[in-house]
Design an enzyme around this catalytic site. Sequence first.
Site, PDB file in Angstrom:
ATOM      1  N   ASN A 126       0.812  -1.212   0.000  1.00  0.00           N
ATOM      2  CA  ASN A 126       0.000   0.000   0.000  1.00  0.00           C
ATOM      3  C   ASN A 126       0.847   1.264   0.000  1.00  0.00           C
ATOM      4  O   ASN A 126       1.961   1.303   0.513  1.00  0.00           O
ATOM      5  CB  ASN A 126      -0.997  -0.022   1.158  1.00  0.00           C
ATOM      6  CG  ASN A 126      -0.310   0.118   2.491  1.00  0.00           C
ATOM      7  OD1 ASN A 126      -0.081   1.224   2.970  1.00  0.00           O
ATOM      8  ND2 ASN A 126       0.087  -1.006   3.085  1.00  0.00           N
ATOM      9  N   GLU A 128       0.395   4.288   1.410  1.00  0.00           N
ATOM     10  CA  GLU A 128       0.608   5.010   2.660  1.00  0.00           C
ATOM     11  C   GLU A 128       1.875   4.499   3.385  1.00  0.00           C
ATOM     12  O   GLU A 128       2.709   5.292   3.835  1.00  0.00           O
ATOM     13  CB  GLU A 128      -0.629   4.793   3.533  1.00  0.00           C
ATOM     14  CG  GLU A 128      -0.653   5.592   4.801  1.00  0.00           C
ATOM     15  CD  GLU A 128      -1.764   5.087   5.739  1.00  0.00           C
ATOM     16  OE1 GLU A 128      -2.012   3.863   5.786  1.00  0.00           O
ATOM     17  OE2 GLU A 128      -2.361   5.920   6.409  1.00  0.00           O
ATOM     18  N   THR A 129       2.012   3.196   3.456  1.00  0.00           N
ATOM     19  CA  THR A 129       3.179   2.621   4.141  1.00  0.00           C
ATOM     20  C   THR A 129       4.464   2.906   3.375  1.00  0.00           C
ATOM     21  O   THR A 129       5.493   3.226   3.959  1.00  0.00           O
ATOM     22  CB  THR A 129       2.997   1.093   4.315  1.00  0.00           C
ATOM     23  OG1 THR A 129       1.734   0.851   4.916  1.00  0.00           O
ATOM     24  CG2 THR A 129       4.091   0.509   5.190  1.00  0.00           C
ATOM     25  N   CYS A 181      -2.876  -1.690  -5.548  1.00  0.00           N
ATOM     26  CA  CYS A 181      -4.043  -2.530  -5.320  1.00  0.00           C
ATOM     27  C   CYS A 181      -3.992  -3.769  -6.194  1.00  0.00           C
ATOM     28  O   CYS A 181      -3.688  -3.673  -7.362  1.00  0.00           O
ATOM     29  CB  CYS A 181      -5.294  -1.722  -5.653  1.00  0.00           C
ATOM     30  SG  CYS A 181      -6.475  -1.756  -4.340  1.00  0.00           S
TER      31      CYS A 181
END
Length: 339
Positions: A126, A128-129, A181
């Site tokens: 992902n 954000e990480t 994704c």
Amino acid sequence: MYERYSRQMLFAPIGQNGQEKIRSKHVLMIGAGALGSSNGEILTRAGIGKLTIVDRDYVEASNLQRQQLYTEEDVAQKLPKAVAAKKRLKAINSDVEIRAVVGDATPEMLEELIKDVDLILDATDNFETRMAINDISQKHQIPWIYGACVGSFGMSFTIIPGKTPCLNCLLKSLPVQGMTCDTVGIIAPTVQMVVAHQTAEALKILVEDWEAIRHSFVSFDLWRNQYSSIKMAKAKDDSCLSCGSERTYPYLMKENLMKSEVLCGRDTVQIRPSKQGEVDLNELSVHLSGSHFEVKGNPYLLSIEMEDNRIVIFKDGRALIHGTKDLAHARSIYQRLLG
Ligand SMILES: [Zn+2]
């Protein structure tokens, strides 16, 4: 002692000196899914000193097609991936010190884990990480290697603070956000190809062969037979908030609210509580069984069957609510179970 590494030491750019360096290094790997399984196995076989593995998930049947460290037994036991990976990697090379961390790689956790780390490997799924990894890397001047894949498409880039552009610099010119994704599925060779690029770069960094580092952004599509390598030196941006002259590390800003998110490509919501703290799983299990829920568990997590959902609660209070993409519904289930 070096017999098992003889072929690697015969490779001139590594040699005995390089092997000793590899042996002295600590790699922090974020994620133990497909990229993490393969990266972890190669570096463990290569004889690194220490590997810290962070993962928030547990092993499921749909992982086995490409996540090469895991077995049907791990699925049956619902073992957290970090724990199952450590078990398998210890069996492969007992000399490597391996630390398994079951949890979300939040900025707070990254700050804690970054001590003594020589290299960070991105094996997450992902955006954000990845951006938090990018900021922590710049803040502590530790190299990291980006890797991502979906379908038959993959990409990788090596980030050396002070020398190369960072991931935040690249956002302006490359579609890295879209690579988060797995809704279009994935074939295992895509993973292996990304990992081949990541681990070759990892070995160069671990033996400190800085001249050999690849400065281009590689991407490929194994099904369409396309390969590209783009020079990136010009992408370094002095106004970048992660690596520029007035940096603020925007992706390390803490937020203390309860957080819920739909996990990529899955019918699952993750809920992270506002307060970090351990949940007593035994006590919770007794309490929920008393309320007529069907509860199963292991030392790391509890799995609870409800009418339309399955809920998995980890020791850190984090929960995965399977069978929904509705955040409000998932939160109400969480509150009903954990109060
Ligand atoms: Zn930057």
